[in-house]
Design a protein around this motif. Structure first.
Motif, PDB file in Angstrom:
ATOM      1  N   GLU A 158       0.850  -1.193   0.000  1.00 23.18           N
ATOM      2  CA  GLU A 158       0.000   0.000   0.000  1.00 23.18           C
ATOM      3  C   GLU A 158       0.887   1.245   0.000  1.00 23.18           C
ATOM      4  O   GLU A 158       1.759   1.392   0.846  1.00 23.18           O
TER       5      GLU A 158
ATOM      6  N   ALA B  15      -1.830   6.641   0.349  1.00 24.04           N
ATOM      7  CA  ALA B  15      -3.065   6.021  -0.115  1.00 24.04           C
ATOM      8  C   ALA B  15      -4.325   6.771   0.321  1.00 24.04           C
ATOM      9  O   ALA B  15      -5.351   6.652  -0.313  1.00 24.04           O
ATOM     10  N   ILE B  16      -4.253   7.554   1.423  1.00 20.22           N
ATOM     11  CA  ILE B  16      -5.477   8.171   1.936  1.00 20.22           C
ATOM     12  C   ILE B  16      -5.721   9.508   1.233  1.00 20.22           C
ATOM     13  O   ILE B  16      -4.850  10.357   1.152  1.00 20.22           O
ATOM     14  N   THR B  17      -6.927   9.649   0.715  1.00 16.15           N
ATOM     15  CA  THR B  17      -7.323  10.897   0.080  1.00 16.15           C
ATOM     16  C   THR B  17      -8.471  11.484   0.894  1.00 16.15           C
ATOM     17  O   THR B  17      -9.389  10.752   1.280  1.00 16.15           O
TER      18      THR B  17
ATOM     19  N   ALA C  39     -12.107  10.623   2.699  1.00 12.77           N
ATOM     20  CA  ALA C  39     -12.196   9.194   2.393  1.00 12.77           C
ATOM     21  C   ALA C  39     -13.659   8.763   2.457  1.00 12.77           C
ATOM     22  O   ALA C  39     -14.431   9.302   3.249  1.00 12.77           O
TER      23      ALA C  39
ATOM     24  N   ALA D 109     -10.657   3.961   5.823  1.00  9.24           N
ATOM     25  CA  ALA D 109      -9.261   4.377   5.615  1.00  9.24           C
ATOM     26  C   ALA D 109      -8.722   5.129   6.835  1.00  9.24           C
ATOM     27  O   ALA D 109      -7.550   5.001   7.185  1.00  9.24           O
ATOM     28  N   TYR D 110      -9.569   5.911   7.486  1.00  9.98           N
ATOM     29  CA  TYR D 110      -9.118   6.626   8.694  1.00  9.98           C
ATOM     30  C   TYR D 110      -8.955   5.644   9.863  1.00  9.98           C
ATOM     31  O   TYR D 110      -8.030   5.762  10.653  1.00  9.98           O
TER      32      TYR D 110
ATOM     33  N   GLU E 126      -8.250   2.488   9.694  1.00  9.29           N
ATOM     34  CA  GLU E 126      -7.047   1.672   9.494  1.00  9.29           C
ATOM     35  C   GLU E 126      -5.804   2.462   9.876  1.00  9.29           C
ATOM     36  O   GLU E 126      -4.790   1.890  10.289  1.00  9.29           O
ATOM     37  N   ALA E 127      -5.876   3.780   9.735  1.00 12.35           N
ATOM     38  CA  ALA E 127      -4.727   4.620  10.077  1.00 12.35           C
ATOM     39  C   ALA E 127      -4.416   4.592  11.577  1.00 12.35           C
ATOM     40  O   ALA E 127      -3.326   4.976  11.999  1.00 12.35           O
TER      41      ALA E 127
ATOM     42  N   SER F 291      -0.197   9.346   9.522  1.00  7.69           N
ATOM     43  CA  SER F 291      -0.237   8.951   8.111  1.00  7.69           C
ATOM     44  C   SER F 291      -0.171  10.209   7.264  1.00  7.69           C
ATOM     45  O   SER F 291      -0.352  11.313   7.769  1.00  7.69           O
TER      46      SER F 291
ATOM     47  N   ILE G 268      -1.955  12.308   4.178  1.00  8.81           N
ATOM     48  CA  ILE G 268      -3.260  12.410   3.543  1.00  8.81           C
ATOM     49  C   ILE G 268      -3.174  13.479   2.462  1.00  8.81           C
ATOM     50  O   ILE G 268      -2.503  14.501   2.646  1.00  8.81           O
TER      51      ILE G 268
ATOM     52  N   THR H  29      -4.618  10.245  14.139  1.00 14.40           N
ATOM     53  CA  THR H  29      -5.877   9.528  14.396  1.00 14.40           C
ATOM     54  C   THR H  29      -6.055   9.050  15.828  1.00 14.40           C
ATOM     55  O   THR H  29      -7.177   8.804  16.255  1.00 14.40           O
TER      56      THR H  29
END
Lengths: 398, 65
Positions: free
Chosen positions: A5, A9-11, A14, A26-27, A29-30, A36, A38, A50
């Motif tokens: 990954e 990967a985070i936009t 999300a 996605a948040y 998982e962070a 992370s 973003i 997070t």
């Protein structure tokens, strides 16, 4: 072959996953990493924080600025950048400038003073509920109850005529939408500012004992400063509580066990409101800051000029602070949640929000024992595009 | 237990007053914390610890004796 990954990967924003009440996967998982990266709408990047401890660390640290005039400040949308560009309110300032303005208002929101509003708020809640139930079901709980209650209360406190509610509700909705263009936001803000400056002009001639008049009576604020402070209170004062009321109702209707507990023991309401604030964390974009000095968060060095997004919703589902964080439990002690933010900018109106939510939800549950959704749950549309999460409509029967 | 507060760090959230009104109060003017009971009795100590933990300005210090 396994794919790695990519770090970016985070936009933002999300997408939400299967559960409408849970933060975007996605948040969540962070949470496995301290920080992370973003990427934002304009191609820029920020740090995503997070975890509960790290969110509190950033929000409580003066090396992280709320002032959007600092280089590198991360804007969550084109409209949000436009909103910060001109006559910013004190949520986009640092101390001591921020504290000067905030302290002019804190006296109005102390616990004891807010508590004196209880009979009036109860009357307003009962009135709108009477009106809603005076016609046959279904009704849209958002339009007929969740929105008008806090809107009328904040109008009363500020001294804004409630009959103008369509005007300011429509414009405040534009201010808080992610896809609003800079032009749309500029127009909505200018119209609201002009309205509030004109109102301030009238109050200067014919004062009452409400917040706008009292700010003017101080003599050390310009009309446009008073308008900027009133705008913040007006928008923050009804969007948040309105969305919390409707979304909380939906969450309880979809969790009959928790609803039954609350119905059986109304003394749980205070704790239940804290738990709903935690569980729903409606400020879905979190809070944004920019580092003005180099700082370390969760073992990662954040350089001056780098933006940080503190994800309140994931901090409120951090398993190291809240056991079984993805479960709604109206009996738990959820008071460590950061739904109102943390640090010097923590929500000024939180005692009022709590009072309104406690009264609105307790009354709704008590007076309408047959309250239920009037449409299949899959048909409910969520405010995924707004700064404050909620539902567009909530058709109910009783 | 000895409690102390730093009014300069207080941001008037009122959470301490909501948690333990016997120990904390707010100034009528600007909502800044007022310490009512610096030596809380045993039955209030757990609530005082909660108040200190949730204070957004980290304005409450608790010295356990």
């Amino acid at each position: 072959m396994t794919t790695v990954e990519p770090i970016d990967a985070i936009t933002f924003p999300a997408p939400r996953g299967g559960c409408p009440f849970a933060p975007p996967p996605a948040y969540q998982e962070a949470l496995e990493r301290p920080v992370s990266r973003i990427s934002l709408w304009d191609g820029s990047h920020a740090w995503l924080v997070t975890r509960h401890e790290d969110v509190r660390a950033v929000m409580g640290d003066r090396r992280f600025s709320a002032d959007a005039r600092n280089a590198g400040f991360p804007f969550l949308s084109e409209g949000r950048r436009e909103l910060a560009a001109e006559s910013p309110s004190f949520i986009r300032m640092d101390d001591p400038e921020h504290a000067r303005y905030r302290r002019m208002l804190t006296g109005d929101f102390i616990i004891k003073r807010v508590e004196t509003l209880r009979p009036e708020v109860q009357r307003i809640v009962d009135d709108f509920l009477d009106r809603m139930t005076s016609h046959h079901p279904p009704a849209d709980l958002v339009a007929e109850f969740a929105l008008p209650v806090p809107s009328l209360v904040i109008c009363m406190l500020l001294g804004v005529p409630y009959q103008d509610h369509d005007f300011f509700q429509e414009r405040s909705r534009i201010l808080l939408r992610n896809h609003s263009t800079a032009e749309q936001v500029r127009r909505a803000r200018d119209e609201l500012s002009a309205y509030l400056e004109e109102l301030a002009e009238r109050k200067a001639q014919d004062p009452d004992d409400r917040i706008i008049s009292r700010l003017l009576a101080r003599g050390d604020l310009t009309r446009s400063e008073v308008a900027a402070m009133s705008l913040l209170l007006l928008v923050a004062g009804h969007e948040t509580t309105a969305n919390m009321t409707a979304l909380s109702t939906l969450a309880l209707l979809r969790d009959p066990v928790q609803l039954a507990r609350l119905r059986k023991d109304p003394t749980l309401i205070k704790g239940a409101v804290e738990e709903l604030l935690r569980f729903l964390s409606i400020v879905q974009g979190g809070t944004v800051r920019v580092a003005v000095e180099t700082a370390e968060i969760g073992g990662t060095t954040i350089a001056a000029g780098e933006g940080v997004i503190c994800m309140l919703s994931t901090a409120n589902r951090d398993g190291s602070v809240f056991a079984s964080p993805d479960e709604l439990d109206v009996g738990r002690d959820a008071r460590r949640h950061v739904a109102f933010g943390f640090g010097v900018h923590q929500c000024l109106g939180q005692p009022l929000a709590r009072l309104e939510l406690q009264i609105a939800l307790e009354t709704l549950i008590r007076r309408l024992p047959g309250l239920r959704l009037a449409v299949p749950a899959e048909q409910i549309r969520y405010r995924t595009d707004a700064a404050v999460y909620g539902v567009e409509e909530l058709p109910v029967a009783w | 237990m000895r409690v102390s507060v730093d009014p300069d760090r207080c941001c008037s959230s009122g959470q301490c007053v909501a948690a333990v009104p016997e120990v904390f109060d707010q100034s009528e003017d600007d909502g800044v914390v007022l310490l009512v009971l610096p030596l809380p009795p045993a039955e209030l100590r757990s609530a005082v610890r909660t108040a200190a933990a949730i204070c957004p300005g980290r304005a409450i210090s608790v010295q356990e004796s």
